[in-house]
Design a protein around this motif. Structure first.
Motif, short mmCIF file in Angstrom:
data_model
loop_
_atom_site.label_atom_id
_atom_site.label_comp_id
_atom_site.label_asym_id
_atom_site.label_seq_id
_atom_site.Cartn_x
_atom_site.Cartn_y
_atom_site.Cartn_z
N ILE A 167 -15.16 17.45 -1.06
CA ILE A 167 -14.38 18.05 -0.15
C ILE A 167 -14.99 18.15 1.27
N GLU A 200 -12.68 26.71 -6.99
CA GLU A 200 -12.98 24.96 -5.69
C GLU A 200 -11.44 24.43 -6.10
N ALA A 254 -14.03 26.07 2.44
CA ALA A 254 -13.92 26.09 0.62
C ALA A 254 -15.51 26.40 0.02
#
Length: 542
Positions: A13, A47, A499
């Motif tokens: 990420i 996610e 995120a």
């Protein structure tokens, strides 16, 4: 002889770099390999888990992929696979005239594979199934004894917060108990939590528990903490499950400090239940609706100080929050058509104030195509409406509730994202709307942008005290609120900060979803049977 292997990559990420996760076995002499090896991945609804699958024709025993012929690749998210009918996703493989550099992993021109960039070369079928231990639900009850007194005029109003540990040493909140008022010896109600949420299926993973004294203004006083594990809790009520609550700062300052009380496990039991993925695999669709605040307090959109200002080089807070949440939820909606609403503006042609107008201007069909479609309609609406007020939530909550009320058989679940900058004006009506909506298959996410005080949003969230209206308490906790400012990354890494925002606002959705299904005794439909692929196919499982 043709030999095939599939290589799975996952993407970080923060770094956005692809890392090899694993390889299938090599299958000989077939254009339609059916790979047996499964990849075991941790799945998180909240996610965006990007995956890449690369296919190679193996030329030697060398582990160096640059020594083999690159056949093609495909990209997807784990959510796309899970959200597809039967959790089976078919994707085209595309080929490029390149191989991967042995050291950098970057694409390099290749003569040997003779590929044409963008050319389709068969398909890959990806399927996902949930591991058995993820189905277990733990039900437990705790009490405490002789906790520290924190309130000047009373005792304490204690509650506990449970965290699961992550692979990188950080902790993620997974449960909050209710607040027990004015006592140093609370007995909390029993609660149920999926084992995957508590420890991700790892029975020895650390579980951290913090004990707080609740304060109305949100500045809860820390009493102390302790750690345990699923394996320890599973012993049930015993001397091993009496925990000293320790405040590290007090322990350092006071030599005679022992503890700030004790917490005792009163009962513990586990059972297997239907999971979020069972329903998704059985065909339940997640319907996503967004509602955007167009009140005048946002500022003139043509000025750079406005929260609605369209900077050509960077998304504003509204667009960033919408994109972060929407890009994850869209994987669970097959047609990718999303209603998008605005509230608090004067709308054409007559300039009347509306609190549920379609961003695309079409009252009969407020749906937009994909997240990009919503962003486009949002940008266009800023040119046609006049920002006004007040900030009313009840109309958009009731708007989505009408659709949810019409489909209560478990085939659909509705998520409303409200993005707002201001203090709510219709608090009583909104509370009533939420209490009514808690009976329906829906959840509400509120993202507060700007620097306003959001005390009312915290009350709507209901994590500490369940929301009520006219003497009726909400059947479920269906609201999650976060202030956008808590996720602004000073280093400018908006990808990572968004995120984190998506992770925090979406983490409770699977449990809210299950609480509705369980409360209505709705069981998931059986997954559709596997279908026989046609044409040149490369199949793998994860």
């Amino acid at each position: 002889m043709r030999k095939r292997v599939c290589v799975l990559y996952t993407q970080g990420i923060e770094t956005k770099q692809w890392r090899e996760f694993g390889r299938t076995e090599v299958i000989d002499n077939t254009l339609n390999p059916d790979f047996v090896r499964k990849f075991i991945l941790d799945y998180f609804f909240e996610e965006k888990q990007n995956l890449r699958f690369d296919l190679y024709d193996v030329d030697s025993k060398s582990p160096d992929l640059s020594k083999h012929d690159f056949l093609g690749q495909t990209f997807c998210t784990l959510g796309e696979i899970v959200g597809s009918p039967g959790s089976r996703l078919e994707k085209h493989l595309t080929i490029g005239a390149f191989t991967l550099h042995s050291k950098t992993g970057k694409p390099m021109p290749s003569v040997s594979n003779g590929g044409i960039p963008g050319k389709k070369c068969g398909t890959i079928i990806l399927s996902a199934e949930e591991l058995g231990n993820c189905r277990d639900v733990a039900t437990m009850q705790f009490c405490a004894n002789k906790l520290d007194k924190k309130d000047f005029f009373g005792k304490s109003d204690p509650f506990m917060v449970f965290y699961r540990s992550n692979e990188d040493g950080t902790f993620t909140i997974c449960h909050k108990t209710e607040v027990v008022k004015n006592t140093l010896n609370p007995v909390w109600q029993s609660f149920s939590i999926p084992v995957r949420a508590l420890c991700n299926g790892d029975y020895d993973r650390t579980i951290k528990v913090e004990v707080y004294d609740w304060d109305r203004d949100g500045s809860h006083d820390f009493i102390g903490e302790f750690t345990t594990s699923y394996r320890e809790l599973a012993r049930g009520q015993s001397q091993f499950n009496v925990y000293e609550v320790v405040n590290p700062k007090k322990k350092m300052k006071k030599k005679k400090y022992i503890n700030s009380g004790t917490v005792t496990l009163l009962s513990f039991a586990t059972e297997s239940e239907h999971t979020f993925l069972d329903y998704i695999k059985g065909g339940t669709q997640i319907n996503f609706t967004v509602a955007i605040d167009f009140t005048a307090s946002n500022g003139n959109p043509s000025q750079s100080t406005s929260l609605h200002y369209m900077n050509p080089y960077q998304l504003n807070a509204y667009a960033m929050a919408l994109k972060a949440v929407g890009e994850i939820i869209q994987d669970y909606d097959s047609d990718k058509m999303f209603p998008a609403l605005g509230f608090g503006a004067k709308i054409p042609p007559d300039g009347r104030v509306s609190h549920e107008f379609p961003l695309n201007g079409n009252s009969d069909n407020p749906h937009c195509s994909g997240i990009e479609g919503i962003l486009e309609a949002y940008h266009e609406s800023l040119k046609t409406v006049q920002l006004y007020g007040p900030t009313n939530f009840a109309p958009v909550v009731n708007h989505v509730a009408r659709y949810a009320a019409a489909v209560q058989d478990g085939s659909q679940y509705f998520i409303l994202l409200i993005i707002t900058d201001g203090v709510i004006s219709d608090m009583a009506q909104t509370k009533e709307a939420i209490v009514n909506a808690a009976k329906l298959p829906m959840s509400i996410i509120i993202v507060g942008v700007g620097q306003a005080e959001f005390d009312a949003m915290v009350e709507l969230d209901g994590d500490d005290i369940r929301i009520s209206s006219r003497g009726k308490i909400a059947e479920r906790d269906i609201v999650q609120f976060v202030p956008f400012r808590d996720y602004i990354d000073r280093t400018g890494n908006h990808v990572l900060s968004m995120a984190r925002l998506a992770k925090d606002v979406l983490a409770e959705i699977p449990d809210q979803f299950i609480s509705y299904m369980k409360g209505r005794s709705i069981k998931p439909n059986p997954a559709p049977p596997p279908y026989a692929p046609t044409g040149q196919t490369l199949q793998t499982e994860i």
